[in-house]
Design a protein around this motif. Structure first.
Motif, PDB file in Angstrom:
ATOM      1  N   LYS A  10     -15.936  -7.890  -4.677  1.00 14.61           N
ATOM      2  CA  LYS A  10     -16.950  -7.479  -5.653  1.00 14.61           C
ATOM      3  C   LYS A  10     -18.276  -7.240  -4.936  1.00 14.61           C
ATOM      4  O   LYS A  10     -18.534  -7.835  -3.890  1.00 14.61           O
ATOM      5  N   PRO A  11     -19.160  -6.390  -5.514  1.00 13.91           N
ATOM      6  CA  PRO A  11     -20.476  -6.178  -4.902  1.00 13.91           C
ATOM      7  C   PRO A  11     -21.247  -7.499  -4.796  1.00 13.91           C
ATOM      8  O   PRO A  11     -21.166  -8.349  -5.679  1.00 13.91           O
ATOM      9  N   GLY A  12     -21.976  -7.654  -3.687  1.00 12.89           N
ATOM     10  CA  GLY A  12     -22.748  -8.866  -3.449  1.00 12.89           C
ATOM     11  C   GLY A  12     -22.038  -9.867  -2.554  1.00 12.89           C
ATOM     12  O   GLY A  12     -22.670 -10.743  -1.977  1.00 12.89           O
ATOM     13  N   MET A  13     -20.712  -9.743  -2.443  1.00 15.51           N
ATOM     14  CA  MET A  13     -19.959 -10.658  -1.566  1.00 15.51           C
ATOM     15  C   MET A  13     -20.277 -10.345  -0.107  1.00 15.51           C
ATOM     16  O   MET A  13     -20.566  -9.212   0.247  1.00 15.51           O
ATOM     17  N   VAL A  14     -20.202 -11.368   0.745  1.00 15.30           N
ATOM     18  CA  VAL A  14     -20.377 -11.187   2.182  1.00 15.30           C
ATOM     19  C   VAL A  14     -19.018 -11.418   2.837  1.00 15.30           C
ATOM     20  O   VAL A  14     -18.373 -12.437   2.597  1.00 15.30           O
ATOM     21  N   LEU A  15     -18.582 -10.436   3.632  1.00 14.23           N
ATOM     22  CA  LEU A  15     -17.269 -10.487   4.272  1.00 14.23           C
ATOM     23  C   LEU A  15     -17.411 -10.505   5.787  1.00 14.23           C
ATOM     24  O   LEU A  15     -18.316  -9.890   6.338  1.00 14.23           O
ATOM     25  N   GLN A  16     -16.473 -11.208   6.441  1.00 17.67           N
ATOM     26  CA  GLN A  16     -16.376 -11.158   7.905  1.00 17.67           C
ATOM     27  C   GLN A  16     -15.284 -10.133   8.177  1.00 17.67           C
ATOM     28  O   GLN A  16     -14.124 -10.313   7.789  1.00 17.67           O
ATOM     29  N   HIS A  17     -15.674  -9.014   8.826  1.00 14.42           N
ATOM     30  CA  HIS A  17     -14.734  -7.915   9.042  1.00 14.42           C
ATOM     31  C   HIS A  17     -15.114  -7.180  10.315  1.00 14.42           C
ATOM     32  O   HIS A  17     -16.301  -6.957  10.575  1.00 14.42           O
ATOM     33  N   ASN A  18     -14.153  -6.811  11.120  1.00 17.29           N
ATOM     34  CA  ASN A  18     -14.394  -6.093  12.378  1.00 17.29           C
ATOM     35  C   ASN A  18     -15.441  -6.781  13.258  1.00 17.29           C
ATOM     36  O   ASN A  18     -16.274  -6.134  13.866  1.00 17.29           O
ATOM     37  N   GLY A  19     -15.442  -8.112  13.281  1.00 17.40           N
ATOM     38  CA  GLY A  19     -16.343  -8.866  14.142  1.00 17.40           C
ATOM     39  C   GLY A  19     -17.787  -8.929  13.672  1.00 17.40           C
ATOM     40  O   GLY A  19     -18.661  -9.319  14.428  1.00 17.40           O
ATOM     41  N   GLY A  20     -18.053  -8.536  12.418  1.00 16.48           N
ATOM     42  CA  GLY A  20     -19.425  -8.583  11.909  1.00 16.48           C
ATOM     43  C   GLY A  20     -19.465  -9.107  10.490  1.00 16.48           C
ATOM     44  O   GLY A  20     -18.440  -9.297   9.843  1.00 16.48           O
ATOM     45  N   LEU A  21     -20.682  -9.354  10.002  1.00 18.29           N
ATOM     46  CA  LEU A  21     -20.884  -9.785   8.623  1.00 18.29           C
ATOM     47  C   LEU A  21     -21.328  -8.581   7.802  1.00 18.29           C
ATOM     48  O   LEU A  21     -22.278  -7.896   8.163  1.00 18.29           O
ATOM     49  N   TRP A  22     -20.631  -8.343   6.699  1.00 13.60           N
ATOM     50  CA  TRP A  22     -20.896  -7.178   5.854  1.00 13.60           C
ATOM     51  C   TRP A  22     -21.157  -7.628   4.427  1.00 13.60           C
ATOM     52  O   TRP A  22     -20.416  -8.432   3.884  1.00 13.60           O
ATOM     53  N   VAL A  23     -22.222  -7.086   3.810  1.00 15.53           N
ATOM     54  CA  VAL A  23     -22.472  -7.359   2.398  1.00 15.53           C
ATOM     55  C   VAL A  23     -21.949  -6.148   1.615  1.00 15.53           C
ATOM     56  O   VAL A  23     -22.225  -5.004   1.961  1.00 15.53           O
ATOM     57  N   VAL A  24     -21.153  -6.420   0.590  1.00 10.62           N
ATOM     58  CA  VAL A  24     -20.533  -5.364  -0.202  1.00 10.62           C
ATOM     59  C   VAL A  24     -21.577  -4.779  -1.146  1.00 10.62           C
ATOM     60  O   VAL A  24     -22.182  -5.502  -1.937  1.00 10.62           O
ATOM     61  N   THR A  25     -21.808  -3.463  -1.046  1.00 10.05           N
ATOM     62  CA  THR A  25     -22.764  -2.801  -1.932  1.00 10.05           C
ATOM     63  C   THR A  25     -22.063  -2.136  -3.116  1.00 10.05           C
ATOM     64  O   THR A  25     -22.611  -2.084  -4.201  1.00 10.05           O
ATOM     65  N   LYS A  61      -5.742  -9.325   3.314  1.00 12.65           N
ATOM     66  CA  LYS A  61      -6.551 -10.554   3.266  1.00 12.65           C
ATOM     67  C   LYS A  61      -7.855 -10.317   4.018  1.00 12.65           C
ATOM     68  O   LYS A  61      -7.859  -9.757   5.108  1.00 12.65           O
ATOM     69  N   VAL A  62      -8.965 -10.750   3.413  1.00 14.57           N
ATOM     70  CA  VAL A  62     -10.288 -10.580   4.002  1.00 14.57           C
ATOM     71  C   VAL A  62     -10.999 -11.925   4.003  1.00 14.57           C
ATOM     72  O   VAL A  62     -10.857 -12.700   3.052  1.00 14.57           O
ATOM     73  N   GLU A  63     -11.774 -12.191   5.060  1.00 14.61           N
ATOM     74  CA  GLU A  63     -12.541 -13.442   5.142  1.00 14.61           C
ATOM     75  C   GLU A  63     -13.813 -13.309   4.316  1.00 14.61           C
ATOM     76  O   GLU A  63     -14.638 -12.430   4.579  1.00 14.61           O
ATOM     77  N   ARG A  64     -13.989 -14.177   3.329  1.00 10.89           N
ATOM     78  CA  ARG A  64     -15.230 -14.210   2.556  1.00 10.89           C
ATOM     79  C   ARG A  64     -16.121 -15.287   3.148  1.00 10.89           C
ATOM     80  O   ARG A  64     -15.697 -16.417   3.363  1.00 10.89           O
ATOM     81  N   VAL A  65     -17.386 -14.938   3.391  1.00 12.52           N
ATOM     82  CA  VAL A  65     -18.343 -15.842   4.008  1.00 12.52           C
ATOM     83  C   VAL A  65     -19.322 -16.324   2.944  1.00 12.52           C
ATOM     84  O   VAL A  65     -19.783 -15.540   2.115  1.00 12.52           O
ATOM     85  N   THR A  66     -19.624 -17.602   2.977  1.00 15.24           N
ATOM     86  CA  THR A  66     -20.637 -18.146   2.090  1.00 15.24           C
ATOM     87  C   THR A  66     -21.889 -18.397   2.918  1.00 15.24           C
ATOM     88  O   THR A  66     -21.844 -19.114   3.917  1.00 15.24           O
ATOM     89  N   LEU A  67     -22.985 -17.780   2.503  1.00 12.62           N
ATOM     90  CA  LEU A  67     -24.243 -17.962   3.224  1.00 12.62           C
ATOM     91  C   LEU A  67     -24.965 -19.185   2.679  1.00 12.62           C
ATOM     92  O   LEU A  67     -24.929 -19.466   1.495  1.00 12.62           O
ATOM     93  N   GLU A  68     -25.617 -19.891   3.577  1.00 10.76           N
ATOM     94  CA  GLU A  68     -26.395 -21.070   3.197  1.00 10.76           C
ATOM     95  C   GLU A  68     -27.799 -20.601   2.836  1.00 10.76           C
ATOM     96  O   GLU A  68     -28.425 -19.850   3.583  1.00 10.76           O
ATOM     97  N   GLN A  69     -28.286 -21.014   1.668  1.00 10.76           N
ATOM     98  CA  GLN A  69     -29.627 -20.631   1.232  1.00 10.76           C
ATOM     99  C   GLN A  69     -30.540 -21.852   1.241  1.00 10.76           C
ATOM    100  O   GLN A  69     -30.184 -22.885   0.682  1.00 10.76           O
ATOM    101  N   LYS A  70     -31.695 -21.699   1.905  1.00 17.63           N
ATOM    102  CA  LYS A  70     -32.660 -22.794   1.968  1.00 17.63           C
ATOM    103  C   LYS A  70     -34.046 -22.273   1.632  1.00 17.63           C
ATOM    104  O   LYS A  70     -34.392 -21.138   1.961  1.00 17.63           O
TER     105      LYS A  70
END
Length: 189
Positions: A10-25, A61-70
């Motif tokens: 879904k848009p807004g998710m952050v994925l680990q793909h092709n060795g980088g972090l991508w935010v779905v637009t 299967k795709v790696e979903r990354v959770t970002l830490e917010q501070k």
């Protein structure tokens, strides 16, 4: 990190793909009459800003990354860097000005609360408050008889940003400005 199916992106998710972090637009889910369902995904690389258009099948299967917010407070401008302080443990962090973005720096005010997103203790994104209060530094003089319905006039705010304000306002007044668009919202209380 959690593995998710390609059809749950879904848009807004952050994925680990092709060795980088991508935010779905954008994510467009397609279920063709023939063959399996898939998702056309548009994403932006968080480090480089590159764009990606990829098709994920529902069984991929795709790696979903959770970002830490501070929460951080902006302290001061350190030349090439900007210094922020963690509100919980008072640790300071320095971020490069070009990483923060030239268009966002003028909105930073001493003591302002910002949210810094990080992944594995590496800063990924910075969120400013939606609106800031600025003072009108200079503008054209008010002309008697102008009404609020007429066109806006140019003004320079205390942070150097050009903003269009109602014609009845003058220098020294405080205004609320949207940090995303740079547009006048309303007069400050």
């Amino acid at each position: 990190m959690a593995k998710i199916n390609g059809n749950t992106i879904k848009p807004g998710m952050v994925l680990q793909h092709n060795g980088g972090l991508w935010v779905v637009t954008k994510a467009n889910h397609v279920k063709p009459g023939k063959g399996g369902a898939f998702a056309n995904v548009e994403a932006k690389n968080l480090e480089t800003g590159n764009k990606l258009n990829e098709r994920f099948r529902s069984e991929d299967k795709v790696e979903r990354v959770t970002l830490e917010q501070k929460d951080y407070s902006y302290l001061y401008d350190g030349g090439d860097t900007l210094v922020f302080m963690n509100d919980e443990n008072y640790e300071q962090i320095e971020l490069q000005k070009d990483w923060v973005g030239e268009e966002r720096i003028p909105y930073l005010q001493e003591g302002m609360k910002v949210v810094i997103e990080s992944h594995e203790d590496r800063p990924i994104g910075l969120s400013l408050p939606d609106q800031v209060v600025l003072e009108v530094a200079e503008t054209e003089p008010t002309v008697k008889g102008q009404t609020a319905s007429s066109s806006y006039k140019p003004a320079t705010a205390s942070n150097g940003i050009r903003v269009m304000i109602p014609p009845y306002m003058s220098a020294g007044e405080r205004i609320v400005v949207d940090t995303a668009t740079g547009e006048y919202v309303r007069r400050a209380d």
